[in-house]
Design a protein around this motif. Sequence first.
Motif, PDB file in Angstrom:
ATOM      1  N   ILE A  24       0.826  -1.211   0.000  1.00  0.00           N
ATOM      2  CA  ILE A  24       0.000   0.000   0.000  1.00  0.00           C
ATOM      3  C   ILE A  24       0.859   1.260   0.000  1.00  0.00           C
ATOM      4  N   THR A  25       2.035   1.199   0.642  1.00  0.00           N
ATOM      5  CA  THR A  25       2.941   2.353   0.598  1.00  0.00           C
ATOM      6  C   THR A  25       3.350   2.649  -0.832  1.00  0.00           C
ATOM      7  N   THR A  26       3.673   1.587  -1.581  1.00  0.00           N
ATOM      8  CA  THR A  26       4.047   1.743  -2.987  1.00  0.00           C
ATOM      9  C   THR A  26       2.900   2.326  -3.806  1.00  0.00           C
ATOM     10  N   ALA A  27       1.728   1.717  -3.700  1.00  0.00           N
ATOM     11  CA  ALA A  27       0.600   2.126  -4.536  1.00  0.00           C
ATOM     12  C   ALA A  27       0.132   3.543  -4.213  1.00  0.00           C
ATOM     13  N   LEU A  28       0.013   3.872  -2.932  1.00  0.00           N
ATOM     14  CA  LEU A  28      -0.513   5.182  -2.558  1.00  0.00           C
ATOM     15  C   LEU A  28       0.451   6.310  -2.897  1.00  0.00           C
ATOM     16  N   LEU A  29       1.752   6.041  -2.821  1.00  0.00           N
ATOM     17  CA  LEU A  29       2.726   7.054  -3.219  1.00  0.00           C
ATOM     18  C   LEU A  29       2.731   7.242  -4.734  1.00  0.00           C
ATOM     19  N   GLU A  30       2.651   6.142  -5.472  1.00  0.00           N
ATOM     20  CA  GLU A  30       2.747   6.245  -6.933  1.00  0.00           C
ATOM     21  C   GLU A  30       1.480   6.804  -7.562  1.00  0.00           C
ATOM     22  N   ASN A  31       0.311   6.600  -6.904  1.00  0.00           N
ATOM     23  CA  ASN A  31      -0.902   7.184  -7.485  1.00  0.00           C
ATOM     24  C   ASN A  31      -1.273   8.525  -6.853  1.00  0.00           C
ATOM     25  N   GLY A  32      -0.418   9.018  -5.971  1.00  0.00           N
ATOM     26  CA  GLY A  32      -0.592  10.367  -5.429  1.00  0.00           C
ATOM     27  C   GLY A  32      -1.543  10.487  -4.260  1.00  0.00           C
ATOM     28  N   ARG A  33      -2.075   9.378  -3.765  1.00  0.00           N
ATOM     29  CA  ARG A  33      -3.006   9.446  -2.634  1.00  0.00           C
ATOM     30  C   ARG A  33      -2.278   9.643  -1.309  1.00  0.00           C
ATOM     31  N   LEU A  34      -1.004   9.306  -1.275  1.00  0.00           N
ATOM     32  CA  LEU A  34      -0.157   9.543  -0.110  1.00  0.00           C
ATOM     33  C   LEU A  34       0.929  10.521  -0.528  1.00  0.00           C
ATOM     34  N   LYS A  35       0.995  11.645   0.169  1.00  0.00           N
ATOM     35  CA  LYS A  35       1.934  12.689  -0.201  1.00  0.00           C
ATOM     36  C   LYS A  35       3.358  12.285   0.156  1.00  0.00           C
ATOM     37  N   GLU A  36       4.282  12.464  -0.798  1.00  0.00           N
ATOM     38  CA  GLU A  36       5.677  12.118  -0.567  1.00  0.00           C
ATOM     39  C   GLU A  36       6.272  13.031   0.507  1.00  0.00           C
ATOM     40  N   LYS A  37       6.991  12.432   1.445  1.00  0.00           N
ATOM     41  CA  LYS A  37       7.636  13.177   2.519  1.00  0.00           C
ATOM     42  C   LYS A  37       9.135  13.300   2.259  1.00  0.00           C
ATOM     43  N   GLN A  38       9.688  14.404   2.706  1.00  0.00           N
ATOM     44  CA  GLN A  38      11.127  14.591   2.554  1.00  0.00           C
ATOM     45  C   GLN A  38      11.893  13.563   3.377  1.00  0.00           C
ATOM     46  N   SER A  39      11.312  13.168   4.508  1.00  0.00           N
ATOM     47  CA  SER A  39      11.967  12.184   5.381  1.00  0.00           C
ATOM     48  C   SER A  39      11.888  10.768   4.828  1.00  0.00           C
ATOM     49  N   SER A  40      10.970  10.537   3.886  1.00  0.00           N
ATOM     50  CA  SER A  40      10.722   9.212   3.300  1.00  0.00           C
ATOM     51  C   SER A  40      10.156   8.221   4.310  1.00  0.00           C
ATOM     52  N   GLU A  41       9.701   8.704   5.468  1.00  0.00           N
ATOM     53  CA  GLU A  41       9.192   7.826   6.515  1.00  0.00           C
ATOM     54  C   GLU A  41       7.678   7.955   6.644  1.00  0.00           C
ATOM     55  N   TYR A  42       6.991   6.800   6.770  1.00  0.00           N
ATOM     56  CA  TYR A  42       5.534   6.780   6.808  1.00  0.00           C
ATOM     57  C   TYR A  42       5.072   5.845   7.924  1.00  0.00           C
ATOM     58  N   LEU A  43       3.963   6.203   8.548  1.00  0.00           N
ATOM     59  CA  LEU A  43       3.397   5.415   9.631  1.00  0.00           C
ATOM     60  C   LEU A  43       2.053   4.852   9.177  1.00  0.00           C
ATOM     61  N   ILE A  44       1.976   3.527   9.146  1.00  0.00           N
ATOM     62  CA  ILE A  44       0.791   2.834   8.644  1.00  0.00           C
ATOM     63  C   ILE A  44       0.042   2.237   9.835  1.00  0.00           C
ATOM     64  N   GLU A  45      -1.200   2.665  10.042  1.00  0.00           N
ATOM     65  CA  GLU A  45      -1.989   2.179  11.164  1.00  0.00           C
ATOM     66  C   GLU A  45      -2.658   0.854  10.818  1.00  0.00           C
ATOM     67  N   THR A  46      -2.498  -0.137  11.686  1.00  0.00           N
ATOM     68  CA  THR A  46      -3.145  -1.433  11.546  1.00  0.00           C
ATOM     69  C   THR A  46      -3.885  -1.744  12.849  1.00  0.00           C
ATOM     70  N   VAL A  47      -4.638  -2.823  12.872  1.00  0.00           N
ATOM     71  CA  VAL A  47      -5.382  -3.166  14.084  1.00  0.00           C
ATOM     72  C   VAL A  47      -4.450  -3.597  15.209  1.00  0.00           C
ATOM     73  N   GLN A  48      -3.186  -3.920  14.888  1.00  0.00           N
ATOM     74  CA  GLN A  48      -2.215  -4.284  15.913  1.00  0.00           C
ATOM     75  C   GLN A  48      -1.256  -3.152  16.228  1.00  0.00           C
ATOM     76  N   GLY A  49      -1.590  -1.939  15.774  1.00  0.00           N
ATOM     77  CA  GLY A  49      -0.728  -0.801  16.059  1.00  0.00           C
ATOM     78  C   GLY A  49      -0.131  -0.215  14.796  1.00  0.00           C
ATOM     79  N   ILE A  50       0.767   0.723  14.978  1.00  0.00           N
ATOM     80  CA  ILE A  50       1.364   1.441  13.856  1.00  0.00           C
ATOM     81  C   ILE A  50       2.642   0.742  13.393  1.00  0.00           C
ATOM     82  N   VAL A  51       2.741   0.561  12.085  1.00  0.00           N
ATOM     83  CA  VAL A  51       3.909  -0.065  11.469  1.00  0.00           C
ATOM     84  C   VAL A  51       4.713   1.016  10.748  1.00  0.00           C
TER      85      VAL A  51
END
Length: 312
Positions: free
Chosen positions: A97-124
């Motif tokens: 999902i990190t790949t797809a959302l960045l490439e289709n523009g739904r997730l804005k690219e960050k200068q830090s290149s770091e992203y936090l993905i929320e799941t039912v077991q916490g943030i990855v």
Amino acid sequence: MKLQKMYHTTDVHVAGEVFRIIHDVPLVHYRSLQQLEEQLPATFSEEMKLLVKEPRGFAGITGCLVVPPVSEEADVAVIFFDHEGTVPVHNAGVAAITTALLENGRLKEKQSSEYLIETVQGIVFASAVMEKEQVVSVIVETGSFTLVKSDIPFLETMYTLVQGEHLYALFDAKEVGAVLELANLSELKEWGRQAVQKLARERAVERVVLMDWAEASKGRVKSVTFREDGWLVRSPGFGSTAACFTSLVGKGEIRSEQRLVNESIFGSFLEANLLQVDGDNRFSIRARGFMTGAQTFILDPTDPLPDGFLLK
């Protein structure tokens, strides 16, 4: 034809494992991602069957329902599911999902290149490298992996137990007499089916891994993983790679500071590094995702197979 339902998805494979990202969110109220997951069997069960079972999907595909994050610190939230129900967390799915959302523009690219993905077991945590608007690698940090026990007898061989997000039983392919090549797929599947059935009854093992570690000292192994339902994981497997690393470090076959490359029987690979976090075996695993299609699925009201089916 009057369409009964329509869904927009993006398909991504990570080292051969396929993920279907669904953008049509159920219109239900929820206060947490856990609450949404609990409601899915009642509000989204038909869609889950439609999108991951045949004839639109297959048993090896994982659905990823992408929703706005509940946590203020997260960038996006996701619930994973397969043909049996929801899956608490899927690290390869995080890379997808990190790949797809960045490439289709739904997730804005960050200068830090770091992203936090929320799941039912916490943030990855995920780190993505982009070049020319394309994601060329994603690093995902796993949860904790622990060596439970080594040299456990099984028929005429031994195996090692590793606890991660699943309970893994790892076998030496050489001792089993298995050659991990695609040409031997039928024999490997039959061995895996029998091992999974027996170990599931004895120890509630959820994943069985055959590993060829003849070149472990060079930082390379080859493996194939069987799920508890008997199906093969279509990649080296994020969890399997971490389990292999945990087993080899515990046996002194590789150094903890080494990088380990785990290759599948069809040539895809994952790269892992050991992280020491509060004494736990946690790993950063590098992979690359590839978008394979943006699709619109429909349900014809006269379709005799609205719930799909699975061929095993």
